[in-house]
Design an enzyme around this catalytic site. Structure first.
Site, short mmCIF file in Angstrom:
data_model
loop_
_atom_site.label_atom_id
_atom_site.label_comp_id
_atom_site.label_asym_id
_atom_site.label_seq_id
_atom_site.Cartn_x
_atom_site.Cartn_y
_atom_site.Cartn_z
N SER A 198 -14.03 -9.69 -7.41
CA SER A 198 -13.22 -10.42 -8.40
C SER A 198 -13.71 -11.85 -8.65
O SER A 198 -13.78 -12.28 -9.81
CB SER A 198 -11.74 -10.42 -7.99
OG SER A 198 -11.25 -9.11 -8.05
N LYS A 222 0.06 -5.56 -2.49
CA LYS A 222 0.45 -5.19 -3.85
C LYS A 222 1.95 -4.90 -4.00
O LYS A 222 2.50 -5.09 -5.08
CB LYS A 222 -0.37 -3.98 -4.31
CG LYS A 222 -1.81 -4.33 -4.68
CD LYS A 222 -2.53 -3.12 -5.25
CE LYS A 222 -3.83 -3.53 -5.90
NZ LYS A 222 -4.47 -2.43 -6.62
N ASP A 273 -4.16 -2.55 -13.35
CA ASP A 273 -4.95 -1.36 -13.01
C ASP A 273 -4.72 -0.26 -14.07
O ASP A 273 -5.64 0.48 -14.41
CB ASP A 273 -4.57 -0.80 -11.63
CG ASP A 273 -5.16 -1.63 -10.50
OD1 ASP A 273 -6.20 -2.27 -10.71
OD2 ASP A 273 -4.57 -1.63 -9.40
N VAL A 321 1.15 17.14 -0.11
CA VAL A 321 1.67 17.56 -1.42
C VAL A 321 2.99 16.90 -1.79
O VAL A 321 3.25 16.58 -2.96
CB VAL A 321 1.75 19.11 -1.50
CG1 VAL A 321 2.80 19.67 -0.59
CG2 VAL A 321 1.93 19.57 -2.94
N TYR A 358 -16.21 2.83 -6.12
CA TYR A 358 -17.52 2.37 -6.59
C TYR A 358 -18.30 1.87 -5.38
O TYR A 358 -17.75 1.72 -4.29
CB TYR A 358 -17.36 1.26 -7.65
CG TYR A 358 -16.39 0.18 -7.24
CD1 TYR A 358 -15.04 0.26 -7.59
CD2 TYR A 358 -16.79 -0.89 -6.45
CE1 TYR A 358 -14.13 -0.69 -7.18
CE2 TYR A 358 -15.90 -1.86 -6.04
CZ TYR A 358 -14.58 -1.76 -6.41
OH TYR A 358 -13.68 -2.72 -5.99
P1 NDP Z 1 -4.43 4.80 -0.76
O1 NDP Z 1 -4.72 4.58 0.68
O2 NDP Z 1 -3.16 4.24 -1.33
O3 NDP Z 1 -4.45 6.39 -1.07
C1 NDP Z 1 -5.49 7.16 -0.61
C2 NDP Z 1 -5.33 8.61 -1.09
O4 NDP Z 1 -6.51 9.31 -0.70
C3 NDP Z 1 -4.15 9.35 -0.52
O5 NDP Z 1 -3.61 10.18 -1.51
C4 NDP Z 1 -4.78 10.18 0.60
O6 NDP Z 1 -4.12 11.42 0.83
C5 NDP Z 1 -6.13 10.49 0.01
N1 NDP Z 1 -7.16 10.73 1.03
C6 NDP Z 1 -7.68 9.87 1.93
N2 NDP Z 1 -8.64 10.44 2.67
C7 NDP Z 1 -8.74 11.73 2.22
C8 NDP Z 1 -9.57 12.84 2.58
N3 NDP Z 1 -10.49 12.74 3.54
N4 NDP Z 1 -9.41 13.97 1.91
C9 NDP Z 1 -8.50 14.09 0.91
N5 NDP Z 1 -7.68 13.09 0.53
C10 NDP Z 1 -7.82 11.91 1.17
O7 NDP Z 1 -5.70 4.22 -1.54
P2 NDP Z 1 -5.72 3.61 -3.01
O8 NDP Z 1 -4.99 4.52 -3.92
O9 NDP Z 1 -5.32 2.17 -2.98
O10 NDP Z 1 -7.29 3.61 -3.36
C11 NDP Z 1 -7.95 4.84 -3.58
C12 NDP Z 1 -9.35 4.57 -4.12
O11 NDP Z 1 -9.29 3.96 -5.41
C13 NDP Z 1 -10.18 3.63 -3.26
O12 NDP Z 1 -11.52 4.09 -3.23
C14 NDP Z 1 -10.12 2.31 -4.00
O13 NDP Z 1 -11.25 1.50 -3.75
C15 NDP Z 1 -10.10 2.80 -5.43
N6 NDP Z 1 -9.51 1.84 -6.38
C16 NDP Z 1 -10.29 1.44 -7.42
C17 NDP Z 1 -9.80 0.58 -8.35
C18 NDP Z 1 -10.68 0.16 -9.47
O14 NDP Z 1 -10.36 -0.79 -10.18
N7 NDP Z 1 -11.77 0.87 -9.71
C19 NDP Z 1 -8.43 0.03 -8.27
C20 NDP Z 1 -7.69 0.51 -7.13
C21 NDP Z 1 -8.23 1.39 -6.21
P3 NDP Z 1 -2.76 11.52 1.71
O15 NDP Z 1 -1.67 11.07 0.79
O16 NDP Z 1 -2.68 12.93 2.08
O17 NDP Z 1 -2.95 10.57 2.88
#
Ligand code: NDP
Length: 273
Positions: free
Chosen positions: A16, A65, A102, A153, A214
């Site tokens: 950022s 957040k 976002d 789920v 990314y």
């Molecule tokens: P969270 O920790 O809030 O959520 C992670 C999710 O990934 C959950 O649904 C989790 O499942 C799932 N998960 C984690 N590991 C596994 C696995 N091995 N197999 C299957 N499912 C898995 O993370 P965020 O939502 O904050 O971020 C997610 C991604 O998005 C990150 O890579 C982040 O960098 C990216 N991002 C990018 C942005 C951008 O501007 N490009 C903005 C915000 C985020 P479960 O619920 O079962 O635990």
């Protein structure tokens, strides 16, 4: 001078400051943008400090957040539905306005690829964390049909109800191969890549696989998707587009150059690789 910053923990990796300083310098604005580490549990005290120190805008990343909402005196509809903010703006009465950029960042990044007409399109979204919540809100509003799959789920069912005004389908991630054929586009919002794993995909037949990750965490997933016949795109443009939305809020509607910042970020990531 306008003082801006991104807060989070960890924060050292954040792109950022690079994005915003590129725009501030290019446009010759009297402003600064720094990254500040704020540990979990210290959000509210830190925001009081930032008020006294004269900060006028903040980007907010993990783990703050949700916590920043306790100090927000005004919240956008997107923040209410998503339950999280990534942008704070100081109001003239001393309070903070909370926005979530976002959501428009994702639709802007998809529009950059020519994807703007969502009516009748089915999006398969993987993952149900914070990033998914913003994506669901944006794409539900845009008119897409969504299938949300998540390892846990119950979480998928829950966030559909919270973030979407319309009805959509949800299921376990194990259903991926079965429902994938119905999707015009797949969006991966899981953080699997950060743990060194990736989601196994069926054949893409030239469709788009959009990964919100990314840099290094996205690489194995995008390589796998490419090998399975998907067109691939990482989440870097989404990051830049959400930054542009924040910038526009702080600088009276000014629209900064997405492509300049994207090129600078790509170069920085390549240098790190
Ligand atoms: P969270 O920790 O809030 O959520 C992670 C999710 O990934 C959950 O649904 C989790 O499942 C799932 N998960 C984690 N590991 C596994 C696995 N091995 N197999 C299957 N499912 C898995 O993370 P965020 O939502 O904050 O971020 C997610 C991604 O998005 C990150 O890579 C982040 O960098 C990216 N991002 C990018 C942005 C951008 O501007 N490009 C903005 C915000 C985020 P479960 O619920 O079962 O635990």
């Amino acid at each position: 001078m306008k003082r801006l910053a991104v807060i989070g923990d960890p924060i050292g990796h954040s792109l950022s400051p690079l994005i915003h300083m590129t725009w501030i310098d290019t446009l010759g604005l009297d402003a600064s943008y720094e990254s500040i580490r704020v540990p979990a549990g210290e959000t509210e005290a830190a925001l009081d400090d930032f008020t006294h120190e004269g900060f006028t805008g903040l980007n907010v990343t993990l783990p703050h957040k949700q916590a920043v909402l306790a100090k927000a005196t005004r919240t956008s509809d997107a923040v209410k539905a998503i339950g999280a903010a990534n942008t704070l703006t100081r109001l003239s009465d001393g309070g903070w306005q909370a926005d979530n950029t976002d959501a428009p960042g994702l639709t802007a990044a998809l529009a950059r690829l020519g994807l703007t007409d969502w009516a009748g399109k089915t999006i398969l979204m993987l993952g149900a964390g914070g990033a998914a919540r913003a994506g669901l809100f944006a794409l539900d509003q845009a008119g897409a049909e969504i299938i949300l799959l998540n390892r846990t789920v119950e979480k998928a069912q829950h966030i559909l109800g919270e973030c979407c005004a319309r009805q959509h389908r949800s299921g376990p991630l194990d259903d991926l191969a079965e429902v994938c054929g119905q999707a015009d586009l797949v969006i991966n919002t899981t953080s699997a890549g950060h743990g060194g794993s990736h989601i196994r995909l069926p054949s893409g037949d030239g469709r788009l696989f959009y990964d919100m990750s990314y840099g290094a965490p996205a690489r194995p997933q995008l390589q796998h998707a490419g090998a399975q016949g998907w067109k691939t795109e990482d989440g870097l443009a989404m990051l830049v587009c959400q930054a542009a939305e924040s910038f526009s809020i702080w600088f009276d509607g000014k629209r900064p150059d997405i492509e300049i910042a994207l090129a600078v970020c790509r170069a920085a990531l390549e240098q790190d690789a």
